[in-house]
Design a protein around this motif. Sequence first.
Motif, short mmCIF file in Angstrom:
data_model
loop_
_atom_site.label_atom_id
_atom_site.label_comp_id
_atom_site.label_asym_id
_atom_site.label_seq_id
_atom_site.Cartn_x
_atom_site.Cartn_y
_atom_site.Cartn_z
N ASP A 18 26.82 51.34 43.74
CA ASP A 18 25.39 51.54 43.90
C ASP A 18 25.05 52.58 44.95
OD1 ASP A 18 24.71 49.71 41.89
OD2 ASP A 18 24.75 48.03 43.29
N GLU A 57 27.14 55.06 34.56
CA GLU A 57 27.59 54.03 33.63
C GLU A 57 28.74 54.56 32.77
OE1 GLU A 57 24.40 55.08 33.85
OE2 GLU A 57 23.56 53.43 34.99
N PRO A 102 28.75 43.05 41.43
CA PRO A 102 27.42 43.06 40.78
C PRO A 102 27.25 44.22 39.79
CG PRO A 102 27.18 42.64 43.12
CD PRO A 102 28.62 43.03 42.89
N ALA A 103 27.72 45.40 40.15
CA ALA A 103 27.60 46.55 39.25
C ALA A 103 28.40 46.31 37.97
CB ALA A 103 28.07 47.82 39.94
N GLU A 141 29.17 43.39 36.69
CA GLU A 141 28.52 42.35 35.90
C GLU A 141 27.32 42.88 35.14
OE1 GLU A 141 27.86 39.25 38.74
OE2 GLU A 141 29.96 38.62 38.68
N ARG A 142 26.62 43.86 35.73
CA ARG A 142 25.49 44.48 35.02
C ARG A 142 25.98 45.29 33.83
NH1 ARG A 142 23.82 45.83 40.34
NH2 ARG A 142 24.45 47.98 39.97
N THR A 167 28.20 44.96 31.36
CA THR A 167 29.02 43.95 30.70
C THR A 167 30.18 44.55 29.92
OG1 THR A 167 27.01 42.65 30.46
CG2 THR A 167 28.92 41.92 29.23
#
Length: 185
Positions: free
Chosen positions: A31, A57, A115-116, A118-119, A121
Motif C-alpha cells: 500500500d 494489481e 491485507p493487500a 486478501e483484497r 483474492t
Amino acid sequence: MPKRAGANAGPETREAVLVAARRLFTERGYDATSMRDVATAVGLTNAALYYHFAGKEALLAALSQERRDEIDALVAWVAEQEPGPGLLRATALRRVDAASQEQLDGLRFALANRPALERATASAQAVRPGVDALVDVLAVGADPPRRVVVRLALEAVSCAGLAAGPDADLETVREAARTLVLALT
C-alpha cells in the motif's frame, strides 16, 4: 493503436520491474509503494512501466503467478515419478533446493502485506491450489494428521522463513528447511 517496442520493452525490463516491485513491496509495503516508486527504482518512466503492467494489481498477480508456475512444475515432476514412500521426502527436498531469494522475499512480502493480498483474492490464492494438489497426490488415503505432516514438509521453506525472521539469509533458511523435511519424512 498497437504498443511500440522500444529499449524498455524486452523481457529483461519486465523481470527488472518484478524484482524491484518485490523488493519495494517487501521493504515498504504494497500500500505504501506507488507505481512511480517502482518505475524510479528500475529507471523507467511511468509510461514505460505501464507498458509492462497495467497497475499494482497486475504486478501482484505476476509475482503470485511466478510462485504458481514453480508449484505447477513440481506437480508435473511428481506425476512423472514412481510412487513410493520416499516420494514425499524427494519432493519436499526438491522444493527446498529450488528455493530462491525471490521466494524468500515473496514470503516476507506476503507476511507484511496480508491485507493487500486478501483484497486481491486471485493473487492470494494463486499458489494454494497447487500445494493442495501436491498434498492430494502425496497423501492419498492418509488420515488428517498425516496430511498435515505432508503439508508441513512441502511448506518447509515457508516455515523456516517465518521462524528465521526477516534478516535470515537464504542458505540459513534452506538448511533449516532441510532439517525440517528430514525430521518430518
